[in-house]
Design a protein around this motif. Structure first.
Motif, PDB file in Angstrom:
ATOM      1  N   SER A 142     -49.385 -50.623  90.382  1.00 48.30           N
ATOM      2  CA  SER A 142     -50.759 -50.781  89.886  1.00 48.30           C
ATOM      3  C   SER A 142     -51.685 -49.715  90.459  1.00 48.30           C
ATOM      4  O   SER A 142     -52.737 -49.433  89.897  1.00 48.30           O
ATOM      5  CB  SER A 142     -51.296 -52.171  90.214  1.00 48.30           C
ATOM      6  OG  SER A 142     -51.471 -52.312  91.604  1.00 48.30           O
ATOM      7  N   LEU A 184     -53.056 -57.497  89.180  1.00 48.39           N
ATOM      8  CA  LEU A 184     -53.640 -56.884  87.982  1.00 48.39           C
ATOM      9  C   LEU A 184     -53.465 -55.368  88.047  1.00 48.39           C
ATOM     10  O   LEU A 184     -53.309 -54.808  89.131  1.00 48.39           O
ATOM     11  CB  LEU A 184     -55.131 -57.218  87.895  1.00 48.39           C
ATOM     12  CG  LEU A 184     -55.494 -58.708  87.800  1.00 48.39           C
ATOM     13  CD1 LEU A 184     -56.990 -58.899  87.915  1.00 48.39           C
ATOM     14  CD2 LEU A 184     -54.991 -59.329  86.499  1.00 48.39           C
ATOM     15  N   PRO A 186     -54.973 -51.479  86.161  1.00 46.76           N
ATOM     16  CA  PRO A 186     -56.021 -50.923  85.282  1.00 46.76           C
ATOM     17  C   PRO A 186     -55.493 -50.590  83.891  1.00 46.76           C
ATOM     18  O   PRO A 186     -54.296 -50.409  83.692  1.00 46.76           O
ATOM     19  CB  PRO A 186     -56.482 -49.659  86.029  1.00 46.76           C
ATOM     20  CG  PRO A 186     -55.389 -49.333  86.984  1.00 46.76           C
ATOM     21  CD  PRO A 186     -54.665 -50.595  87.298  1.00 46.76           C
ATOM     22  N   LYS A 187     -56.413 -50.491  82.962  1.00 48.97           N
ATOM     23  CA  LYS A 187     -56.070 -50.278  81.553  1.00 48.97           C
ATOM     24  C   LYS A 187     -55.287 -48.982  81.336  1.00 48.97           C
ATOM     25  O   LYS A 187     -54.360 -48.926  80.525  1.00 48.97           O
ATOM     26  CB  LYS A 187     -57.365 -50.263  80.727  1.00 48.97           C
ATOM     27  CG  LYS A 187     -57.178 -50.172  79.227  1.00 48.97           C
ATOM     28  CD  LYS A 187     -56.775 -51.494  78.617  1.00 48.97           C
ATOM     29  CE  LYS A 187     -56.677 -51.413  77.100  1.00 48.97           C
ATOM     30  NZ  LYS A 187     -56.059 -52.607  76.514  1.00 48.97           N
ATOM     31  N   TYR A 188     -55.655 -47.909  82.088  1.00 42.35           N
ATOM     32  CA  TYR A 188     -55.012 -46.612  81.874  1.00 42.35           C
ATOM     33  C   TYR A 188     -53.541 -46.601  82.307  1.00 42.35           C
ATOM     34  O   TYR A 188     -52.799 -45.690  81.956  1.00 42.35           O
ATOM     35  CB  TYR A 188     -55.774 -45.486  82.586  1.00 42.35           C
ATOM     36  CG  TYR A 188     -55.852 -45.616  84.101  1.00 42.35           C
ATOM     37  CD1 TYR A 188     -54.819 -45.168  84.922  1.00 42.35           C
ATOM     38  CD2 TYR A 188     -56.972 -46.167  84.707  1.00 42.35           C
ATOM     39  CE1 TYR A 188     -54.888 -45.285  86.298  1.00 42.35           C
ATOM     40  CE2 TYR A 188     -57.067 -46.290  86.089  1.00 42.35           C
ATOM     41  CZ  TYR A 188     -56.019 -45.846  86.873  1.00 42.35           C
ATOM     42  OH  TYR A 188     -56.095 -45.960  88.242  1.00 42.35           O
ATOM     43  N   ARG A 189     -53.078 -47.622  83.055  1.00 42.13           N
ATOM     44  CA  ARG A 189     -51.672 -47.694  83.489  1.00 42.13           C
ATOM     45  C   ARG A 189     -50.785 -48.425  82.477  1.00 42.13           C
ATOM     46  O   ARG A 189     -49.560 -48.462  82.624  1.00 42.13           O
ATOM     47  CB  ARG A 189     -51.572 -48.421  84.838  1.00 42.13           C
ATOM     48  CG  ARG A 189     -52.135 -47.669  86.019  1.00 42.13           C
ATOM     49  CD  ARG A 189     -51.296 -46.482  86.395  1.00 42.13           C
ATOM     50  NE  ARG A 189     -50.059 -46.843  87.079  1.00 42.13           N
ATOM     51  CZ  ARG A 189     -49.084 -45.997  87.337  1.00 42.13           C
ATOM     52  NH1 ARG A 189     -49.176 -44.747  86.949  1.00 42.13           N
ATOM     53  NH2 ARG A 189     -47.981 -46.390  87.965  1.00 42.13           N
ATOM     54  N   GLU A 190     -51.410 -49.001  81.469  1.00 41.83           N
ATOM     55  CA  GLU A 190     -50.682 -49.868  80.523  1.00 41.83           C
ATOM     56  C   GLU A 190     -49.533 -49.141  79.820  1.00 41.83           C
ATOM     57  O   GLU A 190     -48.394 -49.622  79.803  1.00 41.83           O
ATOM     58  CB  GLU A 190     -51.679 -50.410  79.482  1.00 41.83           C
ATOM     59  CG  GLU A 190     -51.114 -51.521  78.632  1.00 41.83           C
ATOM     60  CD  GLU A 190     -52.155 -52.089  77.680  1.00 41.83           C
ATOM     61  OE1 GLU A 190     -51.911 -52.001  76.454  1.00 41.83           O
ATOM     62  OE2 GLU A 190     -53.188 -52.608  78.142  1.00 41.83           O
ATOM     63  N   GLU A 227     -53.251 -59.992  79.533  1.00 37.53           N
ATOM     64  CA  GLU A 227     -54.071 -60.237  80.736  1.00 37.53           C
ATOM     65  C   GLU A 227     -54.197 -58.992  81.605  1.00 37.53           C
ATOM     66  O   GLU A 227     -55.081 -58.908  82.453  1.00 37.53           O
ATOM     67  CB  GLU A 227     -53.451 -61.361  81.576  1.00 37.53           C
ATOM     68  CG  GLU A 227     -53.540 -62.725  80.933  1.00 37.53           C
ATOM     69  CD  GLU A 227     -52.899 -63.808  81.788  1.00 37.53           C
ATOM     70  OE1 GLU A 227     -52.423 -63.492  82.906  1.00 37.53           O
ATOM     71  OE2 GLU A 227     -52.873 -64.957  81.350  1.00 37.53           O
ATOM     72  N   GLY A 228     -53.283 -58.049  81.422  1.00 40.67           N
ATOM     73  CA  GLY A 228     -53.276 -56.840  82.259  1.00 40.67           C
ATOM     74  C   GLY A 228     -52.754 -57.140  83.648  1.00 40.67           C
ATOM     75  O   GLY A 228     -53.352 -56.742  84.651  1.00 40.67           O
ATOM     76  N   SER A 229     -51.628 -57.876  83.708  1.00 40.73           N
ATOM     77  CA  SER A 229     -51.083 -58.265  85.017  1.00 40.73           C
ATOM     78  C   SER A 229     -49.569 -58.086  85.059  1.00 40.73           C
ATOM     79  O   SER A 229     -48.898 -58.071  84.025  1.00 40.73           O
ATOM     80  CB  SER A 229     -51.435 -59.724  85.324  1.00 40.73           C
ATOM     81  OG  SER A 229     -50.748 -60.591  84.440  1.00 40.73           O
ATOM     82  N   LYS A 271     -45.502 -49.906  80.454  1.00 44.32           N
ATOM     83  CA  LYS A 271     -44.719 -50.382  79.304  1.00 44.32           C
ATOM     84  C   LYS A 271     -43.448 -49.540  79.151  1.00 44.32           C
ATOM     85  O   LYS A 271     -42.372 -50.055  78.825  1.00 44.32           O
ATOM     86  CB  LYS A 271     -45.591 -50.294  78.049  1.00 44.32           C
ATOM     87  CG  LYS A 271     -45.095 -51.117  76.880  1.00 44.32           C
ATOM     88  CD  LYS A 271     -46.110 -51.048  75.749  1.00 44.32           C
ATOM     89  CE  LYS A 271     -45.594 -51.781  74.534  1.00 44.32           C
ATOM     90  NZ  LYS A 271     -46.538 -51.688  73.400  1.00 44.32           N
ATOM     91  N   LEU A 296     -49.368 -57.682  79.031  1.00 48.16           N
ATOM     92  CA  LEU A 296     -50.316 -56.668  78.571  1.00 48.16           C
ATOM     93  C   LEU A 296     -51.630 -57.280  78.086  1.00 48.16           C
ATOM     94  O   LEU A 296     -52.652 -56.595  78.027  1.00 48.16           O
ATOM     95  CB  LEU A 296     -49.686 -55.827  77.452  1.00 48.16           C
ATOM     96  CG  LEU A 296     -48.447 -55.015  77.844  1.00 48.16           C
ATOM     97  CD1 LEU A 296     -47.846 -54.353  76.624  1.00 48.16           C
ATOM     98  CD2 LEU A 296     -48.776 -53.971  78.897  1.00 48.16           C
TER      99      LEU A 296
END
Length: 281
Positions: free
Chosen positions: A81, A20, A22-26, A53-55, A30, A51
């Motif tokens: 991650s 997994l 964290p959200k701020y790495r999305e 599941e965040g994994s 990408k 994106l």
């Protein structure tokens, strides 16, 4: 290391790893995911960024020609991650580069103390961390509750010892000083096979006085009955018979008590004077 074409048949089973992020790495992941996909395709591995599941996940394909590459890919997604830049993280796919992710949150319970010790590891303007990177020849990134390290096995072992000691309240400068001496000793061919303990500094531990526990009051035995009432001043006077004395008699009694007190004090003073007096021979 395996070379392309050495494996005569494809892998029997598919291996996969997922982690997994964290959200701020999305947004960053990408953006750089095409680079990751391109690099993993060289080793015959497939990867997926989810994106929802965040994994991130990696798996082997029938084109995989290096059985150890999947473990390297697992380390790669772990580093990504933990906020390691993609150009740095992709270096872990090389055979001579390994990684270690050290969890530092479990060593200290107090949040403020944890933040101070983590800052001690970084040093002023990151100078302590930079010195550690130069001595261990590793890439080190402190992020949140973990420290990500990349380098050789020897360097990773040294870096882990310094980081763990720092979280256990041993200042990193002591370990850095030891590493500097070891690096200089390694250059000397005559000392390579000898014990280096006599050259290494021995730091004394200073015992910081711990706070003394407050005097614990002995716990009284529980009783449902209230404590006995203390006798009042009038009760005490009635008991001694002073209550029934007239004003003049009371005054005389007080004067008599004072005279006795003065007499006792005078006797004590005379006694002290007599001890200091040395009679002539």
């Amino acid at each position: 290391p395996f070379e392309k074409g050495e494996m005569k048949s494809p892998l029997l089973e598919e291996s996969s790893f997922a982690t997994l992020f964290p959200k701020y790495r999305e947004a960053y992941l990408k953006e750089v995911w095409p680079l990751v996909t391109k690099d993993l395709n060289k080793s015959g591995l497939a990867c997926e960024l989810n994106l929802i599941e965040g994994s991130m996940s990696v798996r082997t394909t029938r084109k995989a020609w290096d059985p150890y590459a999947i473990l390297k890919a697992r380390d790669l997604i772990k580093l990504l991650s933990r906020s390691v830049p993609v150009q740095q993280a992709l270096k872990v796919m090389a055979d001579d580069v390994h990684c270690d992710i050290i969890k530092i949150s479990g060593y200290v319970r107090n949040k403020d103390r944890f933040v101070k010790r983590r800052q001690r590891l970084l040093g002023p303007n990151g100078s302590t961390l930079k010195a550690l990177e130069l001595l261990t020849k590793c890439y080190i990134l402190v992020q949140g509750n973990t420290v990500s390290c990349m380098g050789s096995f020897t360097g990773l072992k040294q870096a882990r010892n310094v980081i763990v000691d720092c979280m256990k309240n041993i200042h990193p400068i002591y370990n850095i000083k030891t590493l500097m001496i070891k690096r200089e000793l390694a250059k000397d061919e005559e000392l390579k096979g000898e014990n280096w303990d006599r050259f290494l500094p021995k730091f004394k531990k200073r015992n910081v006085k711990a706070k003394k526990p407050k005097n614990k009051v002995a716990k009284k035995e529980y009783t449902p009955f209230p404590p006995p009432q203390e006798p009042s001043k009038i009760d005490q006077q009635l008991e001694s018979g002073e209550y029934f004395l007239s004003g003049r008699e009371k005054k005389q009694k007080q004067q008599g008590e004072r005279a006795e007190g003065r007499k006792a004090e005078k006797e004590e003073r005379d006694k002290d004077r007599a001890t200091s007096f040395v009679p002539p021979k």
